[in-house]
Design an enzyme around this catalytic site. Structure first.
Site, mmCIF file in Angstrom:
data_model
loop_
_atom_site.group_PDB
_atom_site.id
_atom_site.type_symbol
_atom_site.label_atom_id
_atom_site.label_comp_id
_atom_site.label_asym_id
_atom_site.label_seq_id
_atom_site.Cartn_x
_atom_site.Cartn_y
_atom_site.Cartn_z
ATOM 1 N N GLU A 492 -19.365 -118.289 0.088
ATOM 2 C CA GLU A 492 -19.209 -119.661 -0.396
ATOM 3 C C GLU A 492 -20.297 -120.529 0.217
ATOM 4 O OE1 GLU A 492 -15.160 -120.911 0.347
ATOM 5 O OE2 GLU A 492 -14.341 -119.286 -0.878
ATOM 6 N N HIS A 515 -13.082 -123.554 -4.053
ATOM 7 C CA HIS A 515 -12.125 -123.453 -2.932
ATOM 8 C C HIS A 515 -11.367 -124.768 -2.722
ATOM 9 C CE1 HIS A 515 -11.335 -121.098 1.016
ATOM 10 N NE2 HIS A 515 -10.263 -121.743 0.626
#
Ligand code: NAI
Length: 632
Positions: A492, A515
């Site tokens: 990420e 997320h």
């Protein structure tokens, strides 16, 4: 307790014993219906300030305020009721000490007995020990002036009043203004403590023997029994990464000094910043390593204002006696709601239709679009999130199946699957809510996707490592899987500036979110309130319930006892040593709790007797002790 060690204590009233200046409050009351209310109140406050800073002779400051105010007795009665609610927090928390030592505590003020007396009594102090001015009222109880003979009407009056008390032995003054300082300057007190809990007057601070942020610090200085063993105002909490303001205000309300910053700190920066910090609040980006902890001499606890705690070296924290808390449930509901919404969106291919329409393409069709009612939802991982989703999904009319490695109670009509394979084969929608343990890496890969029903849907809002995304991309391309929602990724971006790359970009009926499963304002606030509550509870009671790395003990509130908190490496025989020391000093144990985990043992002992330094030294030097703390 050796009573001779306690000095005679002279306490100022306005802005010291109470949070405000009484005459300013009186002005707000007297002028509440006056058309020039604001102006008059400001005028009174300005005169008060000039007097306190020594810029206006006291006599003039008092007289000009009273000339404006002219309070009737009824106003004074109302005022004392208001002031009772405005006792300075640190005096209020230590009212047991005040009551027990009422004979040696004097309130000396240039205010008025008529409203000071009731407040002082409310705190358990003696109205007879108040030295202050008195009003004169007419037969109809209207203002007629002040009793002129009283020295406290005059400049330098406090020193005269204190002289009249004829105190012997050590005398100390606690106050906030120049007139308090004058008592020591007249040689009538040994020390002047400038209290900054309510106001800071720089000119006064310079001449003080000691500047204290709270009455606790005064008690600490004299090693007197206080409500908490360590002055709350000496506790500094450092909150990083923009922890929610709910946490800042909760910790400030406890009287801690709070430093809040919006960024994370690197290892070196944090190691340098942490020396004076007692409580540290972080989110997911700040790494707490042993190098940092080594420098954290005062650190009692770390609050992870998030779910995960991988950013913290938990073993090192335990070994150094630092308790860690997180917020495992505070955003559960947010994740559940998003999962439910996405299930519906995917089943209706909503995003695909929306993207097309944004491009000007009107594509009205029912093909591939389904209701969720009656569909089989398979939940992998039936923990906090999985089990709550189970209930809400059933309410939408879905048939719920679940699989968990641990035997879990099925909620509602949910059905337990014996294996993951069984769940994958039987469900229309599979949603993953497992934790991030290493063995869960690629829990869903090509083989598992193969087992899933043709046209099934997959959601992952748990951890990025759980799904093999290139296998998923293949299965989507092949049409085996009809849609997917992915919120977490193996890699990420570290910040919003970094670009995101994935095999799934641009695929139809795939919802990608950065997320944000747990990212709602409600969740952030819940986390802020929950973790700060845990930190405060640990400081105040020693309670470790829901700690991540300490043995968990939920403790009753401490009543009329001392609490000894002993943390040690988990080796046999420590409890016996603690009790041996207490027995040798004839200290009676009122209650005791012991809990251990693999690394450490935590013993909490409530005792009914004042202990002495010797006991503390002996308890602290039991071999394998990590930390020892006392609460009053
Ligand atoms: P939890 O710990 O309460 O539940 C996890 C459950 O998964 C446990 O019951 C455990 O026994 C089970 N489990 C573990 N491995 C398994 C396996 N291989 N097969 C079947 N069951 C297995 O955790 P909670 O609070 O329900 O959170 C679930 C996940 O959601 C966690 O990974 C958490 O990090 C993640 N999460 C993601 C958020 C987001 O923003 N997307 C926000 C909050 C949590």
């Amino acid at each position: 307790m050796d009573m001779t060690a306690i000095p005679q204590i002279i306490i100022d009233f306005d802005s010291t014993l109470i949070q405000v200046e009484a005459l300013d409050e009186l002005a707000a009351l007297v002028f509440r219906r006056h058309p020039k209310r604001r102006q008059l109140v400001a005028q009174i406050a300005a005169i008060t300030k000039q007097g306190m800073e020594g810029k206006l002779p006291f006599e003039r400051s008092l007289q000009s305020r009273l000339d404006l105010l002219k309070p009737a007795r009824a106003d004074i009665l109302k005022l004392s009721a208001i002031l009772k609610q405005k006792v300075t927090s640190s005096f209020w928390r230590n009212r047991e000490f005040l009551r027990a030592n009422r004979d040696r505590i004097y309130i000396v003020s240039s205010g008025f007995e008529e409203y000071i007396g009731p407040v002082v009594e409310h705190l358990g102090l003696k109205p007879q020990n108040v030295r202050a001015n008195r009003f004169r009222f007419s037969a109809r109880q209207l203002y007629q002036g002040v009793e002129k003979k009283n020295p406290l009407t005059k400049t330098g009056g406090k020193a005269v009043a204190v002289k009249g008390l004829k105190l012997k032995g050590e005398v100390v003054v606690i106050g906030d203004g120049v007139t308090d300082l004058e008592i020591r300057e007249a040689g009538l007190a040994t020390k002047f403590f400038a209290l900054t809990e309510n106001v800071r007057r720089e000119s006064v601070l310079q001449s003080a023997d000691k500047v204290i942020k709270s009455f606790d610090e005064f008690l600490y200085e004299y090693r007197l029994p206080m409500r908490f063993s360590y002055p709350k105002s000496k506790i500094t909490a450092l909150l990083l990464e923009g922890v929610h303001p709910a946490a800042v205000s909760a910790l400030e309300a406890e009287g801690y000094g709070v430093i809040a910053a919006s960024d994370a700190l690197g290892e070196q920066e944090l190691a340098e910043a942490i020396e004076e910090v007692s409580l540290l609040g972080i989110r997911s980006k700040t790494k707490i390593t042993d190098k940092v902890l080594k420098r954290a001499k005062r650190l009692m606890a770390v609050g992870a204002f998030c779910i995960g705690t991988e950013q913290i070296d938990l073993a090192a924290a335990s070994a150094r006696g630092v308790c860690v808390f997180n917020a495992p449930f505070s955003n559960t509901r947010s994740v559940v709601e998003l999962a439910l919404g996405e299930i519906i969106m995917l089943m209706r291919r909503t995003f695909e239709a929306s993207v097309k329409l944004h491009q000007g393409v009107w594509h009205k069709s029912a093909a591939g679009s389904y209701e969720v009612r009656g569909k089989r939802l398979g939940i992998v991982g039936y923990g906090n999130i999985g089990s709550q989703l189970s209930i809400l999904a059933e309410n939408l009319g879905m048939e719920v199946y679940f699989y968990d490695v641990v035997d879990k109670l099925a909620l509602g009509n949910a059905r337990k699957c014996a294996t993951l394979d069984e769940l994958l084969k039987s469900c229309d929608i599979v949603t993953l809510h497992v934790d991030g343990r290493a063995s869960n890496r690629n829990l869903i890969a090509a083989k598992q996707l193969d087992l899933m029903r043709a046209g099934a849907i997959l959601l992952n809002l748990s951890r990025g490592t759980i799904v093999d995304l290139s296998a998923l991309a293949q299965a989507l391309k092949a049409g085996k899987i009809a849609g997917a929602s992915i919120d977490v990724f193996p890699r990420e971006p570290k910040s919003n500036k970094e670009r995101f790359e994935s095999d799934l970009l641009g695929m139809p009926n795939v919802i990608l979110t950065p997320h944000i499963g747990g990212s709602t304002l409600e969740a952030q606030e819940n986390i802020g309130a929950y973790v700060s509550r845990k930190l405060v509870e640990y400081v105040n009671t020693g309670g470790t319930f829901f700690s991540v790395n300490f043995p968990q003990i939920q403790l009753p509130a401490l009543e009329k006892a001392h609490r000894l908190l002993h943390l040690h490496r988990n080796v046999p025989g420590i409890l016996a040593k603690i009790n041996g020391i207490l027995a040798a000093h004839r200290i009676n144990i009122l209650g005791q709790h012991l809990k251990t985990n693999e690394q450490v043992g935590y013993v909490i002992t409530d005792v009914n007797k004042s202990y002495n330094k010797q006991v503390i030294e002996e308890l602290s030097s039991i071999p394998h002790t990590i930390k020892f703390r006392v609460l009053y």
